[in-house]
Motif scaffolding. Structure first.
Motif, PDB file in Angstrom:
ATOM      1  N   LYS A  77      32.118 -80.799 128.445  1.00  0.00           N
ATOM      2  CA  LYS A  77      33.299 -81.530 128.904  1.00  0.00           C
ATOM      3  C   LYS A  77      34.193 -82.080 127.806  1.00  0.00           C
ATOM      4  CE  LYS A  77      31.576 -82.785 133.408  1.00  0.00           C
ATOM      5  NZ  LYS A  77      31.365 -83.823 134.384  1.00  0.00           N
ATOM      6  N   LYS A  78      33.671 -82.327 126.636  1.00  0.00           N
ATOM      7  CA  LYS A  78      34.448 -83.031 125.615  1.00  0.00           C
ATOM      8  C   LYS A  78      34.587 -82.294 124.283  1.00  0.00           C
ATOM      9  CE  LYS A  78      34.553 -87.096 127.827  1.00  0.00           C
ATOM     10  NZ  LYS A  78      35.594 -87.550 128.595  1.00  0.00           N
ATOM     11  N   SER A  79      33.655 -81.440 123.939  1.00  0.00           N
ATOM     12  CA  SER A  79      33.642 -80.885 122.584  1.00  0.00           C
ATOM     13  C   SER A  79      34.894 -80.096 122.243  1.00  0.00           C
ATOM     14  CB  SER A  79      32.403 -80.016 122.360  1.00  0.00           C
ATOM     15  OG  SER A  79      32.448 -78.864 123.182  1.00  0.00           O
ATOM     16  N   HIS A  80      35.515 -79.451 123.229  1.00  0.00           N
ATOM     17  CA  HIS A  80      36.712 -78.650 122.949  1.00  0.00           C
ATOM     18  C   HIS A  80      37.884 -79.502 122.458  1.00  0.00           C
ATOM     19  CE1 HIS A  80      37.472 -79.993 127.061  1.00  0.00           C
ATOM     20  NE2 HIS A  80      38.753 -79.813 126.799  1.00  0.00           N
ATOM     21  N   VAL A  81      37.850 -80.807 122.734  1.00  0.00           N
ATOM     22  CA  VAL A  81      38.887 -81.720 122.265  1.00  0.00           C
ATOM     23  C   VAL A  81      38.685 -82.038 120.777  1.00  0.00           C
ATOM     24  CG1 VAL A  81      39.885 -84.021 122.595  1.00  0.00           C
ATOM     25  CG2 VAL A  81      39.132 -82.697 124.568  1.00  0.00           C
TER      26      VAL A  81
END
Length: 172
Positions: A77-81
């Motif tokens: 959910k967050k790593s791509h940011v």
């Protein structure tokens, strides 16, 4: 160049690669104009955008390295940011799957510190502009190399040529 993004996938990866290349060009252009701290920030942003693309295309491999469900959820959910505080950890994970960006990430984080703190003792690793420029050129060259290696189909040749011209001009 911007694209509307509704999901993390191929379009997202392409946008991040284009963002990375554009930030490389902006970094060198800003340096040439005397905006050294803004230049450092754009070099940092180029690496962050590239990491984002690498994380997305390697998500399954990164998930297999997760130590628990909480970390797996964060990767999904967050790593791509690529939050700044997570860059080093993501770089370490990428290294474990064969993509070594650790030195690049460390240099970009030093540039990030310089962007906010300038030459302030105890906050910046740099004492002179030439030291900053050396790291910016290193970050630009390494980022370009990674784009060519992993995302050549998204590379914009016009931007690459302008970046090369600016590197030659700044290092002459």
């Amino acid at each position: 160049m911007e694209k509307d993004l509704y999901s993390v996938g191929e379009d997202y990866v392409e946008a991040r690669v284009i963002e990375s290349q554009s930030n490389l060009l902006l970094s060198l252009t800003l340096w040439k104009q005397g905006y050294t701290r803004n230049s450092a920030g754009k070099a940092f942003n180029a690496v962050k955008a590239l990491l984002s693309a690498l994380v997305v295309v390697n998500e399954e491999k990164l998930l297999s390295l997760a130590k628990d469900d909480k970390e797996r959820e964060w990767i999904k959910k967050k790593s791509h940011v690529v939050p700044t505080h997570g860059m080093l950890g993501l770089a370490q994970m990428l290294k474990r799957i064969g993509i070594d960006v650790l030195d690049l990430v460390r240099a970009s984080l030093d540039l990030h510190d310089y962007q906010y703190n300038g030459f302030e003792p105890d906050f910046s690793k740099y004492r002179k502009k030439v030291e900053v420029l050396t790291d910016i050129i290193t970050v630009v060259n390494e980022t370009k190399k990674l784009i060519r290696t992993y995302f050549s189909k998204y590379e914009i040749e016009e931007i690459s040529k302008k970046v090369e011209e600016l590197i030659k001009e700044l290092t002459a």
